[in-house]
Design a protein around this motif. Structure first.
Motif, PDB file in Angstrom:
ATOM      1  N   MET A   1      30.181  61.123  38.127  1.00  0.00           N
ATOM      2  CA  MET A   1      31.519  61.044  38.724  1.00  0.00           C
ATOM      3  C   MET A   1      32.343  62.234  38.233  1.00  0.00           C
ATOM      4  O   MET A   1      32.899  62.218  37.135  1.00  0.00           O
ATOM      5  CB  MET A   1      32.195  59.729  38.357  1.00  0.00           C
ATOM      6  N   LEU A   2      32.389  63.290  39.012  1.00  0.00           N
ATOM      7  CA  LEU A   2      33.065  64.522  38.604  1.00  0.00           C
ATOM      8  C   LEU A   2      34.577  64.342  38.714  1.00  0.00           C
ATOM      9  O   LEU A   2      35.091  63.899  39.744  1.00  0.00           O
ATOM     10  CB  LEU A   2      32.610  65.691  39.465  1.00  0.00           C
ATOM     11  N   ASP A   3      35.285  64.695  37.640  1.00  0.00           N
ATOM     12  CA  ASP A   3      36.722  64.420  37.535  1.00  0.00           C
ATOM     13  C   ASP A   3      37.500  65.740  37.524  1.00  0.00           C
ATOM     14  O   ASP A   3      37.833  66.280  36.469  1.00  0.00           O
ATOM     15  CB  ASP A   3      36.999  63.626  36.257  1.00  0.00           C
ATOM     16  N   PHE A   4      37.820  66.263  38.706  1.00  0.00           N
ATOM     17  CA  PHE A   4      38.503  67.553  38.809  1.00  0.00           C
ATOM     18  C   PHE A   4      39.979  67.486  38.406  1.00  0.00           C
ATOM     19  O   PHE A   4      40.494  68.439  37.815  1.00  0.00           O
ATOM     20  CB  PHE A   4      38.334  68.124  40.216  1.00  0.00           C
ATOM     21  N   PRO A   5      40.719  66.395  38.689  1.00  0.00           N
ATOM     22  CA  PRO A   5      42.103  66.339  38.205  1.00  0.00           C
ATOM     23  C   PRO A   5      42.210  66.416  36.682  1.00  0.00           C
ATOM     24  O   PRO A   5      43.109  67.072  36.150  1.00  0.00           O
ATOM     25  CB  PRO A   5      42.602  64.980  38.728  1.00  0.00           C
TER      26      PRO A   5
ATOM     27  N   GLY B   1      22.822  63.144  42.784  1.00  0.00           N
ATOM     28  CA  GLY B   1      21.671  63.674  42.048  1.00  0.00           C
ATOM     29  C   GLY B   1      21.792  63.611  40.538  1.00  0.00           C
ATOM     30  O   GLY B   1      20.798  63.786  39.830  1.00  0.00           O
ATOM     31  N   LEU B   2      22.979  63.363  40.011  1.00  0.00           N
ATOM     32  CA  LEU B   2      23.193  63.355  38.554  1.00  0.00           C
ATOM     33  C   LEU B   2      22.931  61.965  37.981  1.00  0.00           C
ATOM     34  O   LEU B   2      23.034  60.960  38.686  1.00  0.00           O
ATOM     35  CB  LEU B   2      24.619  63.786  38.238  1.00  0.00           C
ATOM     36  N   PRO B   3      22.594  61.876  36.666  1.00  0.00           N
ATOM     37  CA  PRO B   3      22.335  60.569  36.039  1.00  0.00           C
ATOM     38  C   PRO B   3      23.586  59.692  36.050  1.00  0.00           C
ATOM     39  O   PRO B   3      24.715  60.186  36.108  1.00  0.00           O
ATOM     40  CB  PRO B   3      21.939  60.934  34.600  1.00  0.00           C
TER      41      PRO B   3
ATOM     42  N   THR C   1      31.493  63.413  31.737  1.00  0.00           N
ATOM     43  CA  THR C   1      31.096  62.337  30.820  1.00  0.00           C
ATOM     44  C   THR C   1      32.055  61.160  30.827  1.00  0.00           C
ATOM     45  O   THR C   1      33.269  61.338  30.689  1.00  0.00           O
ATOM     46  CB  THR C   1      30.984  62.893  29.381  1.00  0.00           C
ATOM     47  N   GLU C   2      31.513  59.937  30.941  1.00  0.00           N
ATOM     48  CA  GLU C   2      32.310  58.719  30.896  1.00  0.00           C
ATOM     49  C   GLU C   2      32.673  58.352  29.451  1.00  0.00           C
ATOM     50  O   GLU C   2      31.954  58.688  28.506  1.00  0.00           O
ATOM     51  CB  GLU C   2      31.550  57.548  31.536  1.00  0.00           C
TER      52      GLU C   2
END
Length: 573
Positions: free
Chosen positions: A186-190, A179-181, A402-403
């Motif tokens: 790409m969620l980066d939890f580490p 659902g995100l732009p 954010t990339e």
């Protein structure tokens, strides 16, 4: 009754704030150009943090902090992308150009740091020279650069760490949210976990953080040596000129690449922000700041050459480029080792950068341009605890979404602009404030120098004829030589000062302007939005907070002086 009292208090605060807003023009006139002396900055302003930061760092700590702050950023984050899209095999030349510009800027930083050994870096230097607003503007940009670059670097940590564990997909440990732009999904939890762990560690002690960085940086340099030697032994010099020569994108590509890899040199000014925690700032700061830039530039160039010798530039991977390069030459075990080593280097880089960003915010809080609780130093640990936690949470939030591609050029613009401002400030301070020359002469010189640098840079960008470049380049050299001959300067300190004034800062001004003009228009548009936001914050909050705080301090000082006068009169009678 309590609700009525709360409502009444809120109405009073709102009324007081609206009254303050009505006085904005008057307060801006009084505060925007307000300056401090080094003595006031070092004593009066520094004491607003409560406890002092503990002086435990030596010159080798600063060199390690500077090197550690830069190494993990540049090579592993920008080299592959710049070689592939901008510079080709000549990416090492891009690093040399950016390194020269960083070295010139580091000389300017060093003279200021020796004169004003406080934690504020560019914020303090510009506030002392050009006034409150420009100091605030520089400080806000430095904070933006630190937070955004730390977020970008933390995401690269996840990419390299996944390769260290044998995964070839850099996104394997990230969570995709449909659902995100795009570029935010790409969620980066580490990476977030790493930021939070480092934040907790930095809250504990500066000296222990420095020792950890020193150990990691030593291992990191050994690891760099392995990559350089392995690349030279297993690579081929033919890859430096194949398939389309050393500079397949031409001189413009090399210079465009230099502007982007300038992102890699953000870390050196971390050493200047540690000035309050150095045992011998007059000796340690010059060695730490300049030495770290020279060492890092050499390692950057050797690493970039190693990469381009292993793999033709058009086959270099944008992400985790060194690890993928070893995979392509059949060294799978080395690819995993590079992933582990790069992850370690990125941790060291983040440690130093987060150390520096907290000191910046602490000093901005001392100036009351942000809430003063951010300036507090914890009495037992001697660290700016509130600033460290606040910025750690901000960095972790941006890291999650954010990339790198979105923010890297924005970071470069902010960095180049701040370094440009510091070079101008050094010339003005040396010739006007300490040598007492008429300010008009220096301001006219700085204006003409910047204007001619901009004209030269735009002529290059829009491919004008060679005589146009020669005209503006010759004009810059002529006015600098004329200014040096006509306006005399005195040595500002017995400890350390920039030699051959005004040439080093003048060259720094030119290079920073030139590299800024090579960046994309979109980056300037994003920067303009950021500049508007921080200016609005200053107008709506910063100027009123500093004005009221200074007025209160002046009233207290006046009351104390009156009391002393009355006591003296009574004693006389």
């Amino acid at each position: 009754m309590s609700n009525i009292h709360t409502a009444t208090s809120s109405m009073k605060r709102l009324s007081s704030y609206l009254h303050s807003l009505s006085q904005t023009p008057h307060r801006l006139r009084k505060r925007m150009l307000a300056t401090w002396t080094p003595e006031q900055e070092f004593n009066q302003v520094r004491h607003r943090s409560g406890a002092d930061m503990k002086r435990k760092l030596k010159w080798h700590d600063l060199v390690a902090l500077g090197v550690g702050g830069m190494l993990g950023v540049g090579v592993f984050v920008t080299t592959g992308s710049v070689a592939l899209h901008h510079s080709g095999p000549s990416v090492f030349i891009s690093y040399i150009i950016a390194g020269i510009s960083a070295l010139l800027s580091s000389l300017c930083y060093t003279e200021f740091a020796v004169q004003v050994p406080v934690a504020g870096g560019a914020f303090s230097y510009l506030r002392l020279t050009f006034g409150e607003f420009l100091g605030y503007f520089a400080g806000a940009n430095i904070l933006m650069e630190y937070v955004f670059s730390n977020a970008a670097v933390a995401r690269s940590f996840t990419e390299y760490l996944s390769i260290a564990f044998g995964e070839n997909d850099p996104n394997v440990w990230r969570v995709e949210v449909p659902g995100l732009p795009k570029d935010y999904n790409m969620l980066d939890f580490p990476a977030v976990a790493l930021i939070l762990i480092l934040t907790l560690f930095l809250c504990h002690s500066t000296k222990e953080s420095s020792m950890l960085n020193l150990i990691m940086t030593a291992f990191h340099i050994i690891f760099f040596g392995f990559i350089i030697i392995a690349g030279y032994c297993n690579g081929s010099a033919k890859n430096l000129v194949s398939p389309k020569g050393l500079a397949p994108f031409g001189a413009r590509g090399v210079l465009d690449g230099a502007a982007i890899v300038y992102f890699s040199y953000i870390g050196y000014d971390s050493a200047s922000t540690m000035a309050e925690e150095v045992t011998d700032p007059f000796k340690s700061l010059p060695i730490g700041i300049v030495g770290s830039v020279l060492i890092t530039t050499l390692l950057y160039c050797l690493m970039a050459l190693s990469l381009c010798m292993m793999v033709p530039y058009n086959k270099i991977s944008e992400k985790a480029s060194f690890s993928i390069a070893f995979l392509k030459i059949g060294w799978n075990w080395a690819s995993n080792l590079v992933g582990a080593g790069a992850s370690l280097g990125i941790v060291a880089s983040l440690l130093v950068a987060m150390l520096g960003q907290a000191r910046y915010l602490c000093v901005i809080g001392r100036a009351r341009l942000v809430p003063s609780w951010l300036a507090k130093v914890h009495p037992s640990t001697g660290t700016p605890l509130n600033a460290t936690v606040f910025l750690g949470l901000c960095t972790a939030t941006i890291t999650l979404f954010t990339e790198l591609d979105i923010i890297i050029e924005l970071i470069s613009i902010g960095t180049l602009l701040v370094f440009y401002m510091v070079a101008n400030a050094l010339i003005y301070r040396r010739y006007v404030i300490t040598s007492h020359a008429p300010p008009t002469h220096t301001l006219v010189f700085l204006f003409l120098l910047s204007l001619s640098a901009l004209c030269f840079s735009l002529a290059w960008k829009f491919k004008q004829q060679w005589w146009v470049l020669l005209l503006f380049g010759g004009f810059m050299i002529a006015i600098t030589a004329f200014f040096q001959h006509v306006v005399l300067t005195t040595t500002t300190t017995i400890h350390w000062s920039v030699p051959f004034m005004p040439w080093p800062p003048a060259m720094s001004i030119f290079l920073n302007v030139f590299l800024m003009t090579t960046l994309k228009i979109l980056s300037f548009q994003r920067f303009a939005i950021w500049a508007c936001l921080i200016t609005i914050f200053y107008v709506l909050y910063g100027v009123h907070n500093t004005y009221e705080a200074e007025e209160t301090e002046n009233e207290v000082d006046s009351s104390v002086n009156n009391l002393h006068t009355k006591v003296e009169i009574i004693q006389v009678h």
